[in-house]
Design an enzyme around this catalytic site. Structure first.
Site, mmCIF file in Angstrom:
data_model
loop_
_atom_site.group_PDB
_atom_site.id
_atom_site.type_symbol
_atom_site.label_atom_id
_atom_site.label_comp_id
_atom_site.label_asym_id
_atom_site.label_seq_id
_atom_site.Cartn_x
_atom_site.Cartn_y
_atom_site.Cartn_z
ATOM 1 N N TYR A 122 -1.802 -8.911 9.625
ATOM 2 C CA TYR A 122 -1.907 -8.496 11.066
ATOM 3 C C TYR A 122 -2.851 -8.898 12.074
ATOM 4 O O TYR A 122 -2.956 -8.382 13.179
ATOM 5 C CB TYR A 122 -1.974 -6.867 10.828
ATOM 6 C CG TYR A 122 -0.667 -6.208 10.330
ATOM 7 C CD1 TYR A 122 0.619 -6.113 10.818
ATOM 8 C CD2 TYR A 122 -0.981 -5.654 8.969
ATOM 9 C CE1 TYR A 122 1.521 -5.784 10.162
ATOM 10 C CE2 TYR A 122 0.163 -4.987 8.525
ATOM 11 C CZ TYR A 122 1.425 -4.996 8.988
ATOM 12 O OH TYR A 122 2.663 -4.617 8.097
ATOM 13 N N HIS A 125 6.742 -6.185 16.921
ATOM 14 C CA HIS A 125 6.095 -6.187 15.722
ATOM 15 C C HIS A 125 5.088 -7.322 15.569
ATOM 16 O O HIS A 125 5.479 -8.612 16.298
ATOM 17 C CB HIS A 125 7.067 -6.374 14.559
ATOM 18 C CG HIS A 125 7.926 -5.305 14.310
ATOM 19 N ND1 HIS A 125 7.694 -4.162 13.644
ATOM 20 C CD2 HIS A 125 9.449 -5.413 14.466
ATOM 21 C CE1 HIS A 125 9.032 -3.520 14.131
ATOM 22 N NE2 HIS A 125 9.980 -4.078 14.392
HETATM 23 C C1 DQA Z 1 4.933 -3.496 11.855
HETATM 24 C C2 DQA Z 1 5.692 -4.113 10.722
HETATM 25 C C3 DQA Z 1 5.903 -3.024 9.921
HETATM 26 O O1 DQA Z 1 7.025 -3.553 8.788
HETATM 27 C C4 DQA Z 1 4.888 -2.250 9.419
HETATM 28 O O2 DQA Z 1 5.207 -1.399 8.500
HETATM 29 C C5 DQA Z 1 3.969 -1.983 10.143
HETATM 30 C C6 DQA Z 1 3.569 -3.101 11.217
HETATM 31 C C7 DQA Z 1 4.206 -5.036 12.542
HETATM 32 O O3 DQA Z 1 3.434 -4.638 13.784
HETATM 33 O O4 DQA Z 1 4.299 -6.083 12.108
HETATM 34 O O5 DQA Z 1 3.307 -1.147 10.058
HETATM 35 O O6 DQA Z 1 5.622 -2.982 12.581
#
Ligand code: DQA
Length: 140
Positions: free
Chosen positions: A17, A95
């Site tokens: 992330y 995402h």
């Molecule tokens: C997310 C991707 C999702 O699969 C995950 O559960 C998240 C973050 C992303 O920003 O990449 O919490 O939404």
């Protein structure tokens, strides 16, 4: 609207992330928005019901569009999908990570079909791409 666990950005799985914290991400979103002529209101909640309430009140609060990172709820929440489908404002699903390059359970989003579009895998630039697209969509 940022959903569950996104308050841990910066500390949470940085290899997936990134290292930007939620407040740094929100500051960038506000700056990108200003440069596109919008004012962004950034909100975070870990709770599904709160996200649903904010979607419901988007119109009455004067939001012209919503950018939604629903985190894990994207893959599980019929209720959030129904809330997205129930409002008139365009909702763009974002995402940070590329959900298609990850576990199979992340390949399905219950939200995508009722969102105006989806941006995935561009880190913070997923939000910037959503803002640029919305500027065009709202001007059409
Ligand atoms: C997310 C991707 C999702 O699969 C995950 O559960 C998240 C973050 C992303 O920003 O990449 O919490 O939404």
């Amino acid at each position: 609207l940022n959903g569950p666990n996104l308050n841990l950005l910066g500390r949470r799985e940085p290899a997936v992330y990134g290292t930007l914290t939620l407040s740094e991400l929100e500051e960038r979103i506000r700056e990108w928005s200003r440069s596109l002529g919008f004012e962004a209101e950034c909100r975070h909640s870990n709770s599904e019901g709160q996200l649903i309430d904010w979607l419901h009140s988007a119109g009455t609060e004067g939001a012209r569009a919503v950018i939604l990172n629903a985190g894990g709820y994207s893959h599980t929440s019929v209720a959030l999908r129904d809330a997205v489908a129930s409002i008139e404002q365009p909702v763009v699903e974002v995402h940070l990570s590329n959900v298609f390059a990850r576990e199979e359970f992340r390949h399905t989003s219950l939200l995508s079909a009722v969102c105006r579009g989806t941006v995935t895998g561009l880190g913070p630039y997923s939000y910037q791409a959503a803002l640029v697209a919305l500027q065009g969509i709202l001007a059409d």
